[in-house]
Design an enzyme around this catalytic site. Structure first.
Site, PDB file in Angstrom:
ATOM      1  N   ILE B 128      -0.882  -6.082  -0.498  1.00  0.00           N
ATOM      2  CA  ILE B 128       0.428  -5.803  -1.095  1.00  0.00           C
ATOM      3  C   ILE B 128       0.271  -5.350  -2.538  1.00  0.00           C
ATOM      4  O   ILE B 128      -0.726  -5.688  -3.191  1.00  0.00           O
ATOM      5  CB  ILE B 128       1.337  -7.065  -1.001  1.00  0.00           C
ATOM      6  CG1 ILE B 128       2.779  -6.778  -1.471  1.00  0.00           C
ATOM      7  CG2 ILE B 128       0.732  -8.244  -1.754  1.00  0.00           C
ATOM      8  CD1 ILE B 128       3.767  -7.895  -1.143  1.00  0.00           C
ATOM      9  N   CYS B 129       1.231  -4.536  -2.998  1.00  0.00           N
ATOM     10  CA  CYS B 129       1.343  -4.177  -4.416  1.00  0.00           C
ATOM     11  C   CYS B 129       0.221  -3.228  -4.825  1.00  0.00           C
ATOM     12  O   CYS B 129       0.081  -2.158  -4.237  1.00  0.00           O
ATOM     13  CB  CYS B 129       1.371  -5.465  -5.247  1.00  0.00           C
ATOM     14  SG  CYS B 129       2.077  -5.292  -6.902  1.00  0.00           S
ATOM     15  N   ALA B 130      -0.582  -3.577  -5.788  1.00  0.00           N
ATOM     16  CA  ALA B 130      -1.695  -2.710  -6.180  1.00  0.00           C
ATOM     17  C   ALA B 130      -2.811  -2.709  -5.141  1.00  0.00           C
ATOM     18  O   ALA B 130      -3.572  -1.728  -5.033  1.00  0.00           O
ATOM     19  CB  ALA B 130      -2.253  -3.143  -7.533  1.00  0.00           C
TER      20      ALA B 130
END
Ligand SMILES: [Cu+]
Lengths: 210, 210
Positions: B128-130
């Site tokens: 998730i995310c970066a």
């Protein structure tokens, strides 16, 4: 970017536990008390979102130790003991739920005084999950105002008119239901402390559902 | 209900850092690696939600210490070091984002091997995310498959066709965008490991928005 050395020192040394809350200025201060058995999504969402907004957040343990084990065994190290914050005034106090965490928050004598002062002074007081019922209602601090709590605790609230709402804001008291409402709850606190623009600015990069 | 004594011992003793991952059985095992600078809402939501579903979750630090300081200064103590899990097989690996946390996850040699094995064996790999961009795409493990990442990293993904989706599930790879999508992301992992019924059972008491 990091200071692993001071971090290691902080973890290694009991000295950190004797650091007292310092008066801060220039931003809003928020107390997030935690206990063994506090709900970790709720506690961490509060801390993270409020710090993104620029609040000076103090995570304070009501236990004898800075180390707490949350409701799903996430182990967190608090910044302070609540007993070290007893004479500090915060712009907001935000109580995470989780059991028996909420019961321990309710049982803390030092926190009791901070919460009662907060209510009496009309400063922002907020609670989520078990905490609105187990802490605020139990202490008689909701005054029959609209509020919500975790579905399993909603029948404990004296005012039943808004229990199905995800976040209830009334008279400097914000209450909310559960981990799944923690983001909305945290952003409602940001909005009251810093305004809607800041809340939107924080929510955007977190890709919060609108 | 609690074992403060053993908790205190665990915190006090470096001995815990030498505990090796034990083979577990009877449930699904999940590895959640963490680093200094990992995003705490994402990490904690994964851990909490997966444990609510009954998963055996190992929180493993890629740092030299079990103690990590997350992206908004929440201090968490991991269960293990990743180096102690190097020969363990997990049903799922779930990578939180946050910077520079995701970079540190990508740079860990032990984690690199675990992630590559996970992909090669077709076991569940999620980020998730970066992390989808900084870890999975950087290692060439997305194979041009549909994926998403944090808005600030979406341009790094080779397949741009699904970047605006909140959660993307394809070929045992689940990717998602940010703290605001962490709950949906975690429940998607629960669904793949335990089925839709379990995901609904976990989401209900958390009052997750439907
Ligand atoms: Cu420690």
């Amino acid at each position: 970017m990091y200071t692993p050395t001071s971090l290691e020192i902080a973890f290694a040394s009991d000295a950190v536990e004797t650091v007292f809350c310092l008066a801060t200025s220039g931003t809003k201060t928020v107390l997030v008390p935690v206990a063994n058995g506090s709900e970790e999504i709720e506690a961490v969402t509060l801390i993270d979102v409020l710090r993104r907004a620029g609040a000076d957040v103090t995570v304070a343990s009501v236990e004898d130790s800075l180390h707490v084990e949350m409701s799903r065994q996430v182990r967190i190290t608090a910044d302070k003991l609540v007993s070290d914050c007893a004479t500090t005034t915060f712009d907001a106090i935000a109580l995470p739920g989780g059991m028996p965490g909420a019961e321990s928050l309710g049982a803390s004598k030092e926190l009791d005084q901070l919460i009662r002062d907060q209510r009496q002074s009309g400063r922002l007081l907020s609670a989520i999950c078990a905490a609105p019922a187990v802490v605020l209602e139990s202490k008689g601090l909701l005054d029959g105002l609209k509020a919500t709590s975790h579905p399993g605790f909603q029948d404990k609230l004296s005012n039943q008119s808004a229990i199905k709402e995800r976040v209830v804001e009334v008279e400097n008291i914000i209450t909310s239901q559960a981990p799944g409402t923690a983001m909305e709850f945290s952003l409602a606190i940001v909005k009251q402390l810093f305004g809607q623009e800041k809340a939107d600015e924080v929510a955007g990069p977190m890709v919060v559902r609108t």
